[in-house]
Design a protein around this motif. Structure first.
Motif, PDB file in Angstrom:
ATOM      1  N   ILE A 172      28.754  23.245  35.210  1.00 50.15           N
ATOM      2  CA  ILE A 172      29.054  24.376  33.924  1.00 50.15           C
ATOM      3  C   ILE A 172      29.870  25.679  35.062  1.00 50.15           C
ATOM      4  CG2 ILE A 172      29.133  26.851  32.596  1.00 50.15           C
ATOM      5  CD1 ILE A 172      26.509  25.822  31.446  1.00 50.15           C
ATOM      6  N   PRO A 173      31.465  25.054  34.987  1.00 49.87           N
ATOM      7  CA  PRO A 173      32.390  25.989  36.343  1.00 49.87           C
ATOM      8  C   PRO A 173      32.012  27.559  35.998  1.00 49.87           C
ATOM      9  CG  PRO A 173      33.912  24.633  34.542  1.00 49.87           C
ATOM     10  CD  PRO A 173      32.032  24.707  33.663  1.00 49.87           C
ATOM     11  N   VAL A 174      32.246  28.615  36.551  1.00 48.76           N
ATOM     12  CA  VAL A 174      32.057  29.839  36.540  1.00 48.76           C
ATOM     13  C   VAL A 174      32.969  30.355  37.744  1.00 48.76           C
ATOM     14  CG1 VAL A 174      31.116  31.984  36.641  1.00 48.76           C
ATOM     15  CG2 VAL A 174      29.648  30.044  35.559  1.00 48.76           C
ATOM     16  N   THR A 175      34.060  31.202  37.057  1.00 45.59           N
ATOM     17  CA  THR A 175      34.915  32.234  37.445  1.00 45.59           C
ATOM     18  C   THR A 175      34.754  33.604  36.869  1.00 45.59           C
ATOM     19  OG1 THR A 175      37.231  31.514  36.492  1.00 45.59           O
ATOM     20  CG2 THR A 175      36.529  30.559  38.072  1.00 45.59           C
ATOM     21  N   ALA A 176      35.741  34.707  37.530  1.00 38.27           N
ATOM     22  CA  ALA A 176      35.496  35.766  37.069  1.00 38.27           C
ATOM     23  C   ALA A 176      37.170  36.369  37.697  1.00 38.27           C
ATOM     24  CB  ALA A 176      34.401  36.573  37.928  1.00 38.27           C
ATOM     25  N   SER A 177      37.326  37.283  36.623  1.00 37.48           N
ATOM     26  CA  SER A 177      38.258  38.566  37.027  1.00 37.48           C
ATOM     27  C   SER A 177      37.827  39.689  37.081  1.00 37.48           C
ATOM     28  CB  SER A 177      39.980  38.341  36.092  1.00 37.48           C
ATOM     29  OG  SER A 177      40.191  36.920  35.703  1.00 37.48           O
ATOM     30  N   ILE A 178      38.336  40.050  38.929  1.00 41.09           N
ATOM     31  CA  ILE A 178      37.306  41.772  38.985  1.00 41.09           C
ATOM     32  C   ILE A 178      39.000  42.080  39.058  1.00 41.09           C
ATOM     33  CG2 ILE A 178      36.323  42.645  41.122  1.00 41.09           C
ATOM     34  CD1 ILE A 178      35.630  39.642  41.280  1.00 41.09           C
ATOM     35  N   GLY A 179      38.989  43.715  38.625  1.00 38.99           N
ATOM     36  CA  GLY A 179      39.461  44.911  38.448  1.00 38.99           C
ATOM     37  C   GLY A 179      38.888  45.648  40.295  1.00 38.99           C
ATOM     38  N   VAL A 180      39.654  47.002  40.132  1.00 44.97           N
ATOM     39  CA  VAL A 180      39.445  47.019  41.404  1.00 44.97           C
ATOM     40  C   VAL A 180      40.138  48.716  41.429  1.00 44.97           C
ATOM     41  CG1 VAL A 180      38.992  48.440  44.352  1.00 44.97           C
ATOM     42  CG2 VAL A 180      38.652  45.551  42.716  1.00 44.97           C
ATOM     43  N   ALA A 181      39.548  49.937  41.149  1.00 43.17           N
ATOM     44  CA  ALA A 181      39.717  51.099  40.663  1.00 43.17           C
ATOM     45  C   ALA A 181      38.826  51.630  42.194  1.00 43.17           C
ATOM     46  CB  ALA A 181      39.517  51.765  39.929  1.00 43.17           C
TER      47      ALA A 181
END
Length: 384
Positions: free
Chosen positions: A315-324
């Motif tokens: 099961i491939p896993v990726t993520a989008s990450i927002g930084v503030a």
């Protein structure tokens, strides 16, 4: 405004979770110190009015004991960490005071009972081992000194006294052991209840309520030090597809593995919580943008490298990450999380599996891209 009597006695010392027994010992010792001073004051008043005649050497001893007890109260008040040293000093004072009464007040047949009253306090304040040692020394000491007194106790009276001391010591030995064990069990159950209330049952991370409550305090502490703090908002890509095609059990396993990966990458001082289905948020106190961006990229790479297999199928896993990043005094946790959320959606809009940073560029409204450690960090102007 008049102060509450308990505050006058004990001060305004706060006790944290798990310090219930220390709180009891602190208050108990203060009560004992004041009660001891009052008791000797009553005897001194009896001597001054000739109602209770006492030889002058013991009068001096009682006066010194009264003053010392009040001084120890002043030392202890507001300082719970001083419970043990103050208790040891007071034990020594009591033993000297009782010995003085034993030697200098032979007309008082009941004076040896003070040694009996000393046993409970030793067990409760200094523990079972010290209590057993003090009991043994008291029994041996009384047996040795009795024939040397000007008016010794009879063999029957001495036997009753010594057996009574041993009996009381056994009682408090068992009582203190069971009481401490009970408090430890209650504390453990309370911790379990707190964990159930504060933790996400699937991942073991903080739930949204506990996470945001802790973050507000951490943000305020960092702001007081003039330090920046940064939020990373992590959203798994195409997670609904995993649930729809592989089942919710597979989705749960992915969430557990992702939570473990995030936990391994952060510091003990950082806050991490599961705030939605596949949404995770991390607060990095006292951390600037320049320090947070490399960590965000490491997280993205680590998540992409996870090797998760269900029934032999990867099961491939990726993520989008927002930084503030919050500058001191500029943001609440809610506004900071909102900005990280917006940056995360920009990362998804630009193709997912990337890190985006929200940054205000006064007077330009331009988007600035800069590359670092294999990903493009996008500096964005907030909408509106």
């Amino acid at each position: 405004m008049r102060a509450h009597p308990s505050r006058l006695l004990f001060g305004s010392t706060p006790f944290g979770e798990g310090q219930e027994y220390l709180s009891f010992q602190y208050r108990f010792l203060i009560v004992v110190l004041i009660a001891g001073a009052l008791a000797t004051t009553v005897f001194l008043l009896g001597e001054s009015t000739r109602l209770n005649r006492i030889d002058s050497p013991h009068v001096v001893s009682m006066a010194a004991f009264t003053v010392a007890s009040l001084l120890l109260w002043g030392v202890l008040r507001g300082r719970p960490a001083a419970v043990r040293p103050v208790a040891w000093l007071y034990l020594g004072l009591c033993q000297l005071e009782y010995l003085s009464a034993l030697v200098h007040v032979p007309q008082d047949e009941m004076r040896a009972l003070w040694f009996l009253t000393n046993v409970p306090g030793v067990y409760l304040l200094l523990g079972r081992r010290t209590g057993a040692v003090v009991t043994a020394l008291t029994v041996v000491g009384l047996a040795w000194i009795n024939p040397r007194l000007s008016v010794p106790y009879s063999p029957n009276a001495l036997a009753t006294l010594l057996v009574g001391i041993v009996y009381q010591a056994i009682f408090f030995h068992v009582y203190s052991a069971r009481s401490i064990s009970y408090l430890q069990q209650v504390h453990g159950l309370n911790r379990q209840l707190h964990d159930l209330a504060d933790r996400d049952p699937l991942t073991g991370l903080l739930n949204a309520r506990a996470y945001y409550a802790g973050c507000e305090q951490a943000l305020a502490a960092a702001a007081c030090e003039g330090r920046s703090s940064t939020v990373l908002f992590v959203d798994l890509d195409h997670f609904k597809r995993i649930n729809d095609t592989r089942g919710h059990a597979a989705g749960d396993e992915v969430l557990r593995r992702v939570a473990g990966c995030l936990r391994e990458q952060v510091r003990h001082s950082d806050w991490i919580g599961r705030i939605g289905g596949e949404e995770f948020s991390l607060l990095l106190p006292r951390t600037s943008t320049e320090e947070a961006l490399p960590l965000a990229e490491r997280l993205r790479v680590s998540l992409e490298a996870l090797q998760i297999e269900i029934d032999g199928q990867p099961i491939p896993v990726t993520a989008s990450i927002g930084v503030a990043t919050a500058r001191p005094g500029e943001h609440t946790m809610a506004s900071l999380q909102q900005q990280a959320d917006e940056a995360m959606y920009q990362a998804k809009a630009r193709g997912r599996n990337r890190v985006s940073m929200l940054e205000v560029k006064p007077g330009t409204g331009a988007r600035v891209e800069r590359e670092a450690q294999g990903t493009v960090f996008t500096a964005l102007t907030p909408h509106g």
